[in-house]
Structures are given as structure tokens and as C-alpha cells.
Design a protein around this motif. Structure first.
Motif, PDB file in Angstrom:
ATOM      1  N   UNK A  35       0.891  -1.128  -0.106  1.00 46.61           N
ATOM      2  CA  UNK A  35      -0.032  -0.013   0.232  1.00 46.61           C
ATOM      3  C   UNK A  35       0.958   1.349   0.091  1.00 46.61           C
ATOM      4  N   UNK A  36       2.028   1.286   0.902  1.00 45.36           N
ATOM      5  CA  UNK A  36       2.761   2.414   0.935  1.00 45.36           C
ATOM      6  C   UNK A  36       3.497   2.579  -0.410  1.00 45.36           C
ATOM      7  N   UNK A  37       3.805   1.157  -1.133  1.00 44.94           N
ATOM      8  CA  UNK A  37       4.482   1.487  -2.156  1.00 44.94           C
ATOM      9  C   UNK A  37       3.534   2.133  -3.395  1.00 44.94           C
ATOM     10  N   UNK A  38       2.381   1.827  -3.514  1.00 41.75           N
ATOM     11  CA  UNK A  38       1.300   2.414  -4.394  1.00 41.75           C
ATOM     12  C   UNK A  38       1.284   3.892  -4.060  1.00 41.75           C
ATOM     13  N   UNK A  39       0.950   4.263  -2.881  1.00 41.50           N
ATOM     14  CA  UNK A  39       0.977   5.506  -2.680  1.00 41.50           C
ATOM     15  C   UNK A  39       2.129   6.397  -3.051  1.00 41.50           C
ATOM     16  N   UNK A  82      10.045   1.845  -4.553  1.00 42.85           N
ATOM     17  CA  UNK A  82      10.834   0.850  -5.038  1.00 42.85           C
ATOM     18  C   UNK A  82      11.313   0.012  -3.622  1.00 42.85           C
ATOM     19  N   UNK A  83      11.572   0.886  -2.723  1.00 39.58           N
ATOM     20  CA  UNK A  83      12.076   0.238  -1.555  1.00 39.58           C
ATOM     21  C   UNK A  83      11.044  -0.458  -0.775  1.00 39.58           C
ATOM     22  N   UNK A  84       9.704   0.104  -0.678  1.00 39.71           N
ATOM     23  CA  UNK A  84       8.723  -0.619   0.010  1.00 39.71           C
ATOM     24  C   UNK A  84       8.132  -1.934  -1.042  1.00 39.71           C
ATOM     25  N   UNK A  85       8.448  -1.584  -2.182  1.00 41.39           N
ATOM     26  CA  UNK A  85       7.962  -2.657  -3.242  1.00 41.39           C
ATOM     27  C   UNK A  85       8.632  -3.733  -2.823  1.00 41.39           C
ATOM     28  N   UNK A  86      10.008  -3.804  -2.543  1.00 38.61           N
ATOM     29  CA  UNK A  86      10.947  -4.868  -2.340  1.00 38.61           C
ATOM     30  C   UNK A  86      11.274  -5.023  -1.011  1.00 38.61           C
ATOM     31  N   UNK A  87      10.117  -4.633  -0.172  1.00 37.68           N
ATOM     32  CA  UNK A  87      10.378  -4.626   1.445  1.00 37.68           C
ATOM     33  C   UNK A  87      10.801  -6.022   2.027  1.00 37.68           C
ATOM     34  N   UNK A 248       4.783  -2.729  10.561  1.00 40.53           N
ATOM     35  CA  UNK A 248       4.028  -2.430   9.516  1.00 40.53           C
ATOM     36  C   UNK A 248       3.005  -1.127   9.825  1.00 40.53           C
ATOM     37  N   UNK A 249       2.347  -1.199  10.899  1.00 41.32           N
ATOM     38  CA  UNK A 249       1.229  -0.396  11.086  1.00 41.32           C
ATOM     39  C   UNK A 249       1.931   1.081  11.703  1.00 41.32           C
ATOM     40  N   UNK A 250       2.871   0.911  12.170  1.00 38.29           N
ATOM     41  CA  UNK A 250       3.554   2.003  12.726  1.00 38.29           C
ATOM     42  C   UNK A 250       4.239   2.591  11.430  1.00 38.29           C
ATOM     43  N   UNK A 251       4.933   1.941  10.410  1.00 34.76           N
ATOM     44  CA  UNK A 251       5.528   2.409   9.308  1.00 34.76           C
ATOM     45  C   UNK A 251       4.521   3.224   8.448  1.00 34.76           C
ATOM     46  N   UNK A 252       3.271   2.446   8.390  1.00 35.96           N
ATOM     47  CA  UNK A 252       2.139   3.194   7.484  1.00 35.96           C
ATOM     48  C   UNK A 252       1.823   4.323   8.178  1.00 35.96           C
ATOM     49  N   UNK A 253       1.559   4.601   9.601  1.00 36.14           N
ATOM     50  CA  UNK A 253       1.192   5.953  10.123  1.00 36.14           C
ATOM     51  C   UNK A 253       2.215   6.828   9.933  1.00 36.14           C
ATOM     52  N   UNK A 254       3.252   6.474  10.069  1.00 31.74           N
ATOM     53  CA  UNK A 254       4.829   7.580   9.951  1.00 31.74           C
ATOM     54  C   UNK A 254       4.887   7.877   8.713  1.00 31.74           C
ATOM     55  N   UNK A 255       5.122   7.212   7.616  1.00 31.92           N
ATOM     56  CA  UNK A 255       5.032   7.728   6.459  1.00 31.92           C
ATOM     57  C   UNK A 255       3.888   8.456   5.688  1.00 31.92           C
ATOM     58  N   UNK A 256       2.711   7.981   5.979  1.00 29.68           N
ATOM     59  CA  UNK A 256       1.522   8.520   5.670  1.00 29.68           C
ATOM     60  C   UNK A 256       1.620  10.077   5.996  1.00 29.68           C
ATOM     61  N   UNK A 257       1.910  10.184   7.492  1.00 33.44           N
ATOM     62  CA  UNK A 257       1.729  11.395   7.984  1.00 33.44           C
ATOM     63  C   UNK A 257       2.904  12.539   7.552  1.00 33.44           C
ATOM     64  N   UNK A 258       4.026  11.599   7.701  1.00 39.77           N
ATOM     65  CA  UNK A 258       5.304  12.664   7.442  1.00 39.77           C
ATOM     66  C   UNK A 258       5.768  12.788   5.972  1.00 39.77           C
ATOM     67  N   UNK A 259       5.469  12.075   4.986  1.00 42.75           N
ATOM     68  CA  UNK A 259       5.846  11.932   3.738  1.00 42.75           C
ATOM     69  C   UNK A 259       4.861  12.105   2.593  1.00 42.75           C
TER      70      UNK A 259
END
Length: 286
Positions: A35-39, A82-87, A248-259
Motif C-alpha cells: 500500500x505504501x509502495x502504491x501511494x 521501490x524500497x517498499x515494493x521490495x520490502x 508495518x502499522x507504525x510504518x504506515x502511520x509514520x510515512x503517511x503522516x510525514x511524507x
């Protein structure tokens, strides 16, 4: 007399077992990181499309600050995608410093991308106040080079000796970098906003620019403050670490809110194309 013993749930039964279940589930991990990769891919594509639109509209202007900003947004978000696509491959790299490099390089590029806005606003402010601007670009370059060199030294040390102390220093250093960016937006975004508010001539263009500067300043300042806070917190608490697969949940919240959200909002606010250049041989009818 028979007594019925009621089972009273203990406080421990109200723990966050669902959080652990999600974090440890491979399906949830894959779903969240893809999901992060897609966004990130979407934001990267938007930045590229906007860059192409600007280039088509004013190709004769060369590499302006606006074009460089959109190019860097395209690169930052593309690398994250790319990084999250190949997590799975990324989070299992050895030595562990390779994981930190792949996660932190886009973060440093994000810093460079958005401090470019600070530089642009600083130049506008200095020109409006008849202050010298010749050292601003040199300062931007020196600050960014210094940030990358110090971070590279930390990575090299961790490659040689995976010390927990140096890991702690590295996380605090990233927090300091984020704090510097937040301070830059507060300083020059705030100054430019106040200057525009005091501008004596009321016009539609002034109101739009006031809204643009105020909104972008608020978004970017908040974004970098949150990054700083989370980086400091993760330095003291491993449960808040972002460089592991099972958060993963923490990563989702962090990267959604800060990037992701800040980038999308800023690209939307700054979507206006520059005016076309009027040929010197063409004189519009008045």
C-alpha cells in the motif's frame, strides 16, 4: 450453598494483542508495505506529470527552482516506492546498515527537496527587503553537503562496528536534521507570510500567495516536527523502531503522516503553472 465464581478478566487480557497479531502477520505486512509502495508511486507520478507540464509550458526557462523541486519529489517518492515494493528483500539485508541506508537516503533527499522551498522563500524575502542573496544558495549547498557527509560517516562506522551507541547517535542525528528543516520553514515561511500580510496593496494574487505560503509552511513545519519527535522516541524505545519488518502499522502511520500526505498536499497547493513567456515581437491589443 453453592457459590458461583465469576471469572473477572485481568488487566492483561485487555492488552494490544490485535496490534501484535497484525504486526506479525505476513499478509498484513505485505498488504501495508505494498500500500505504501502504491501511494508513493502515485505521488511520484503526479510530480513527474507536473514537471512535464511545466517544461512544455516554459521550456526556455531552463532548470528553475520549481522544476528542480518537482524532479526531486519524483525521485524521492519513486525511490520510496521501490524500497517498499521490495520490502521483503530490503528488511532482510545484511549487514543491517544496508537497511538503514535504503530507508534513510530517501529521508535525506526529502530534507533536501523541501529545504529547497525554504531557499526559494529566503531569496524572495531577501530581495523584497533589499538584502544580499548571494550567500543563500551557497548556504543551502553547504548545509546539505554537511548533512550527507556526517550521515555517511555514521553509516561507515556502523558498517565497521554495529554499535548500539552509534545507532542511538544516528537516530538523534536524523531528528536534529528534521528539527533544522522545521526551523527553516518557521523562520522564512513565517517571515514571508508576515511580510505578505503587511503588503499595502490588496489583490487576488496577494491573497492566493498568502494562502499558499501559510498552508505550505504549516504542513511542512508540522511534518518535520513529527519526524523529529518519532526519531527521538525510536532512539529511546525499540518498540517504536521503523527499520524492522514487523512494525508495518507504525510504518504506515509514520510515512503517511510525514511524507505521503505532506507531499501530496504541497504538490496540490503548488500546482499552478508559471505564466507563458510573451514574445518580445508580440504586443497584445489593449
Amino acid at each position: 450453598m453453592t457459590r458461583m465464581l465469576l471469572s473477572i478478566p485481568s488487566p492483561s487480557s485487555f492488552d494490544l494483542s490485535w496490534w501484535d497479531e497484525i504486526n506479525e502477520s505476513k499478509n498484513w505486512q505485505d498488504g501495508i508495505f505494498f500500500t505504501l509502495c502504491g501511494f508513493y508511486g502515485l505521488v511520484s507520478a503526479i510530480a513527474l506529470v507536473q514537471l512535464i507540464r511545466i517544461e512544455i509550458r516554459v521550456p526556455e526557462y531552463g532548470w528553475t527552482t520549481q522544476k528542480v523541486f518537482h524532479l526531486m519529489n519524483f525521485i524521492v517518492n519513486g525511490v520510496r516506492a521501490v524500497v517498499f515494493g521490495f520490502h521483503m528483500q530490503v528488511f532482510h539485508l545484511h549487514p543491517k546498515v544496508c537497511i538503514w541506508v535504503l530507508l534513510e537516503v530517501p529521508g535525506l533527499l526529502f530534507f533536501s527537496t523541501y529545504t529547497l522551498l525554504v531557499l526559494f522563500w529566503a531569496e524572495i524575502y531577501h530581495q523584497a527587503r533589499s538584502l544580499p542573496t548571494d550567500k543563500l544558495r551557497a548556504t543551502y549547498v553547504c548545509v546539505n553537503v554537511g548533512v550527507y557527509v556526517i550521515q555517511a560517516c555514521i553509516w561507515v562506522y556502523l558498517w565497521v562496528d554495529d554499535s548500539s551507541t552509534v545507532q542511538f547517535v544516528g537516530k538523534i542525528y536524523i531528528a536534529v536534521v528534521s528539527f533544522m528543516a522545521a526551523l527553516g520553514f518557521l523562520l522564512y515561511g513565517g517571515r514571508l507570510f508576515v511580510m505578505l500580510r503587511r503588503f499595502p496593496i490588496e489583490s487576488k494574487g496577494r491573497r492566493k500567495k498568502l494562502h499558499e505560503v501559510g498552508s505550505v509552511t504549516a504542513i511542512c513545519f508540522t511534518c518535520f516536527v513529527v519526524r523529529c519527535f518519532v526519531d527521538v522516541l525510536s532512539a529511546f524505545d525499540s518498540d517504536v523502531s521503523l527499520d524492522v519488518l514487523d512494525h508495518p502499522v507504525l510504518n504506515l502511520l509514520f510515512y503517511m503522516l510525514t511524507e505521503i500526505l505532506p507531499s501530496a498536499l504541497v504538490l496540490f497547493i503548488l500546482r499552478k503553472l508559471p505564466p507563458k513567456r510573451v514574445s518580445a515581437q508580440y504586443h497584445p491589443i489593449r
